[in-house]
Write an enzyme that holds these catalytic residues in place. Structure first.
Site, PDB file in Angstrom:
ATOM      1  N   GLY A  34       0.850  -1.190   0.000  1.00  0.00           N
ATOM      2  CA  GLY A  34       0.000   0.000   0.000  1.00  0.00           C
ATOM      3  C   GLY A  34       0.881   1.233   0.000  1.00  0.00           C
ATOM      4  O   GLY A  34       2.019   1.194  -0.483  1.00  0.00           O
ATOM      5  N   ARG A  35       0.375   2.320   0.568  1.00  0.00           N
ATOM      6  CA  ARG A  35       1.126   3.583   0.534  1.00  0.00           C
ATOM      7  C   ARG A  35       2.505   3.439   1.175  1.00  0.00           C
ATOM      8  O   ARG A  35       3.532   3.789   0.587  1.00  0.00           O
ATOM      9  CB  ARG A  35       0.340   4.685   1.267  1.00  0.00           C
ATOM     10  CG  ARG A  35      -0.716   5.360   0.443  1.00  0.00           C
ATOM     11  CD  ARG A  35      -1.433   6.412   1.283  1.00  0.00           C
ATOM     12  NE  ARG A  35      -2.169   5.787   2.361  1.00  0.00           N
ATOM     13  CZ  ARG A  35      -3.474   5.568   2.346  1.00  0.00           C
ATOM     14  NH1 ARG A  35      -4.203   5.965   1.350  1.00  0.00           N
ATOM     15  NH2 ARG A  35      -4.069   4.951   3.351  1.00  0.00           N
ATOM     16  N   ILE A  36       2.540   2.940   2.423  1.00  0.00           N
ATOM     17  CA  ILE A  36       3.822   2.926   3.143  1.00  0.00           C
ATOM     18  C   ILE A  36       4.747   1.844   2.582  1.00  0.00           C
ATOM     19  O   ILE A  36       5.942   2.090   2.372  1.00  0.00           O
ATOM     20  CB  ILE A  36       3.590   2.767   4.665  1.00  0.00           C
ATOM     21  CG1 ILE A  36       2.773   3.958   5.191  1.00  0.00           C
ATOM     22  CG2 ILE A  36       4.926   2.660   5.404  1.00  0.00           C
ATOM     23  CD1 ILE A  36       2.342   3.846   6.651  1.00  0.00           C
ATOM     24  N   GLU A  62       1.282  -3.287  23.433  1.00  0.00           N
ATOM     25  CA  GLU A  62       1.935  -2.026  23.793  1.00  0.00           C
ATOM     26  C   GLU A  62       1.345  -1.455  25.066  1.00  0.00           C
ATOM     27  O   GLU A  62       0.130  -1.519  25.245  1.00  0.00           O
ATOM     28  CB  GLU A  62       1.767  -1.020  22.644  1.00  0.00           C
ATOM     29  CG  GLU A  62       2.578  -1.423  21.434  1.00  0.00           C
ATOM     30  CD  GLU A  62       2.521  -0.417  20.291  1.00  0.00           C
ATOM     31  OE1 GLU A  62       2.141   0.743  20.505  1.00  0.00           O
ATOM     32  OE2 GLU A  62       2.877  -0.815  19.185  1.00  0.00           O
ATOM     33  N   THR A  98       7.002  -1.987  11.334  1.00  0.00           N
ATOM     34  CA  THR A  98       6.586  -0.633  11.694  1.00  0.00           C
ATOM     35  C   THR A  98       5.069  -0.495  11.524  1.00  0.00           C
ATOM     36  O   THR A  98       4.548   0.616  11.504  1.00  0.00           O
ATOM     37  CB  THR A  98       7.266   0.424  10.793  1.00  0.00           C
ATOM     38  OG1 THR A  98       7.028   0.071   9.425  1.00  0.00           O
ATOM     39  CG2 THR A  98       8.755   0.510  11.038  1.00  0.00           C
ATOM     40  N   ARG A 124       1.798  -2.868  12.801  1.00  0.00           N
ATOM     41  CA  ARG A 124       1.114  -3.060  14.077  1.00  0.00           C
ATOM     42  C   ARG A 124       1.669  -4.324  14.724  1.00  0.00           C
ATOM     43  O   ARG A 124       1.890  -5.346  14.057  1.00  0.00           O
ATOM     44  CB  ARG A 124      -0.401  -3.214  13.884  1.00  0.00           C
ATOM     45  CG  ARG A 124      -1.149  -1.907  13.620  1.00  0.00           C
ATOM     46  CD  ARG A 124      -1.169  -0.998  14.862  1.00  0.00           C
ATOM     47  NE  ARG A 124      -1.910   0.242  14.673  1.00  0.00           N
ATOM     48  CZ  ARG A 124      -1.382   1.397  14.260  1.00  0.00           C
ATOM     49  NH1 ARG A 124      -0.098   1.477  13.986  1.00  0.00           N
ATOM     50  NH2 ARG A 124      -2.138   2.463  14.152  1.00  0.00           N
ATOM     51  N   HIS A 156       7.349   2.978  19.158  1.00  0.00           N
ATOM     52  CA  HIS A 156       6.298   3.377  18.204  1.00  0.00           C
ATOM     53  C   HIS A 156       6.519   4.814  17.700  1.00  0.00           C
ATOM     54  O   HIS A 156       5.717   5.714  17.956  1.00  0.00           O
ATOM     55  CB  HIS A 156       4.902   3.227  18.830  1.00  0.00           C
ATOM     56  CG  HIS A 156       3.813   3.042  17.807  1.00  0.00           C
ATOM     57  ND1 HIS A 156       2.695   2.268  18.021  1.00  0.00           N
ATOM     58  CD2 HIS A 156       3.673   3.549  16.551  1.00  0.00           C
ATOM     59  CE1 HIS A 156       1.905   2.300  16.947  1.00  0.00           C
ATOM     60  NE2 HIS A 156       2.469   3.072  16.046  1.00  0.00           N
TER      61      HIS A 156
END
Ligand code: DGY
Length: 327
Positions: free
Chosen positions: A157-159, A267, A236, A238, A285
């Site tokens: 996707g984008r990242i 987390e 990076t 989840r 994070h």
């Protein structure tokens, strides 16, 4: 427009100014810390709009407390797995996120982690500071070459795309696992492969899928066993995408060489044994953590909230069907 708005924790000033200009006074958690679930329920009671964070669990109880006047939960994050979107939709509450503005910043951090793990920079820094360094040594902190390696991108996707595009300068071969072909990655010689092939072939595996039921524990003991013993895993996205207990075993037993983590299954707590390992770099994070990007996220979240309160479709709504539920 005066509206009953709540911000669950301080965000960059640009977003607060935007809210103030459009809506006048609003309430905000006065403490710079996560609200407990009980406190969140009380804080959102009867609100028309809530600007929330990925650390807020917005479940049925929170949505019920917000009640029938509530139009929107505007999440200050691109991920929205902290929100029960289906429950929000049933109640006619819009959910929005902050896509796009953090893509490049997060992609930068994925590479920062990749290099930190590959070249053992954090271990080296720790050693230097310890005062035990007695000078250059031929066999000290030997890592892995990034240049010319194979980068496996899970989720294009984008990242994921932004991460892969950065590989051109390092002449890495790009493999990607994605439901659809990605023309930008194909144009740089990327090859779409199955997840198993990607895991078997890659020197660096970087995760960029959203967290949902289909991606929870996407990387578990079986998948880690497919990776090369010299390979490194970067997450990076989840935390729960990786079975963190299985990762600890794989790192400890040398099934894989290293890991760079920015996100964790529970987390802020790490899995038992994780932080005792030298071959993992753990960040708190930080993917989107630059002032410029967090400011853009704040403005975007505020704009989404303001649009919803005006009865408009927010630019980044993830459940537009909630508008029908309200009509
Ligand atoms: C997100 O936006 O989902 C990141 O995890 C934090 O910026």
């Amino acid at each position: 427009m005066a509206a009953n708005i709540y911000v669950t924790r301080r965000i960059p000033q640009a977003g607060l100014d935007q809210l103030h200009a459009a809506c006048g006074e609003f309430d905000m958690n006065p403490d710079d810390r996560v609200l407990s679930h009980a406190a969140l329920i009380e804080a959102v009671r009867g609100r028309e709009g809530v600007l929330c964070l990925l650390t807020d669990t917005v479940d049925e109880a929170v949505l019920a407390a917000a009640g029938p006047r509530c139009r929107v939960f505007a999440n200050f994050a691109v991920g929205f797995d902290n929100i029960d979107v289906a429950a929000a939709t049933r109640r006619g509450i819009l959910v929005t996120n902050t896509p796009g503005v953090l893509t490049e910043t997060t992609a930068d951090l994925a590479w920062a982690l990749l290099f930190a793990v590959a070249r053992r920079t954090v271990e080296g820094d720790r050693h230097f500071r310890s005062g035990h360094w007695d000078g250059w040594a031929p066999m000290q902190f030997l890592g892995h070459d990034v240049y010319g390696s194979t980068l496996g991108v899970v989720g294009a996707g984008r990242i994921g795309t932004a991460v892969a595009l950065r590989s051109v300068g390092f002449r890495t071969r790009v493999l990607y696992a994605n439901p659809e072909p990605n023309a930008e990655l194909d144009a740089i010689g990327g090859r779409r492969v199955s997840l198993d092939e990607l895991l078997r072939e890659s020197d660096f595996v970087t995760l960029h899928v959203p967290l949902d039921d289909s991606t929870r524990h996407l990387i578990g003991a079986h998948e880690l066993a497919l990776m090369k013993p010299t390979a490194c895993l970067i997450n990076t996205a989840r935390g729960p995408i990786v079975d963190e207990a299985a990762l600890v075993v794989a790192l400890r037993d040398g099934q894989i060489s290293g890991a760079g983590l920015d996100v964790y299954e529970n987390e802020p707590a790490p899995a038992p044994g994780l932080t005792a390992l030298d071959n993992v770099v753990c960040l708190p994070h930080l993917g989107s953590a630059t002032l410029a990007t967090r400011s853009r996220m704040a403005v975007m979240a505020a704009d989404n909230l303001i649009a919803a309160l005006h009865g408009e479709r927010p630019p980044n709504v993830v459940n537009p069907e909630a508008l029908d539920a309200r009509a």
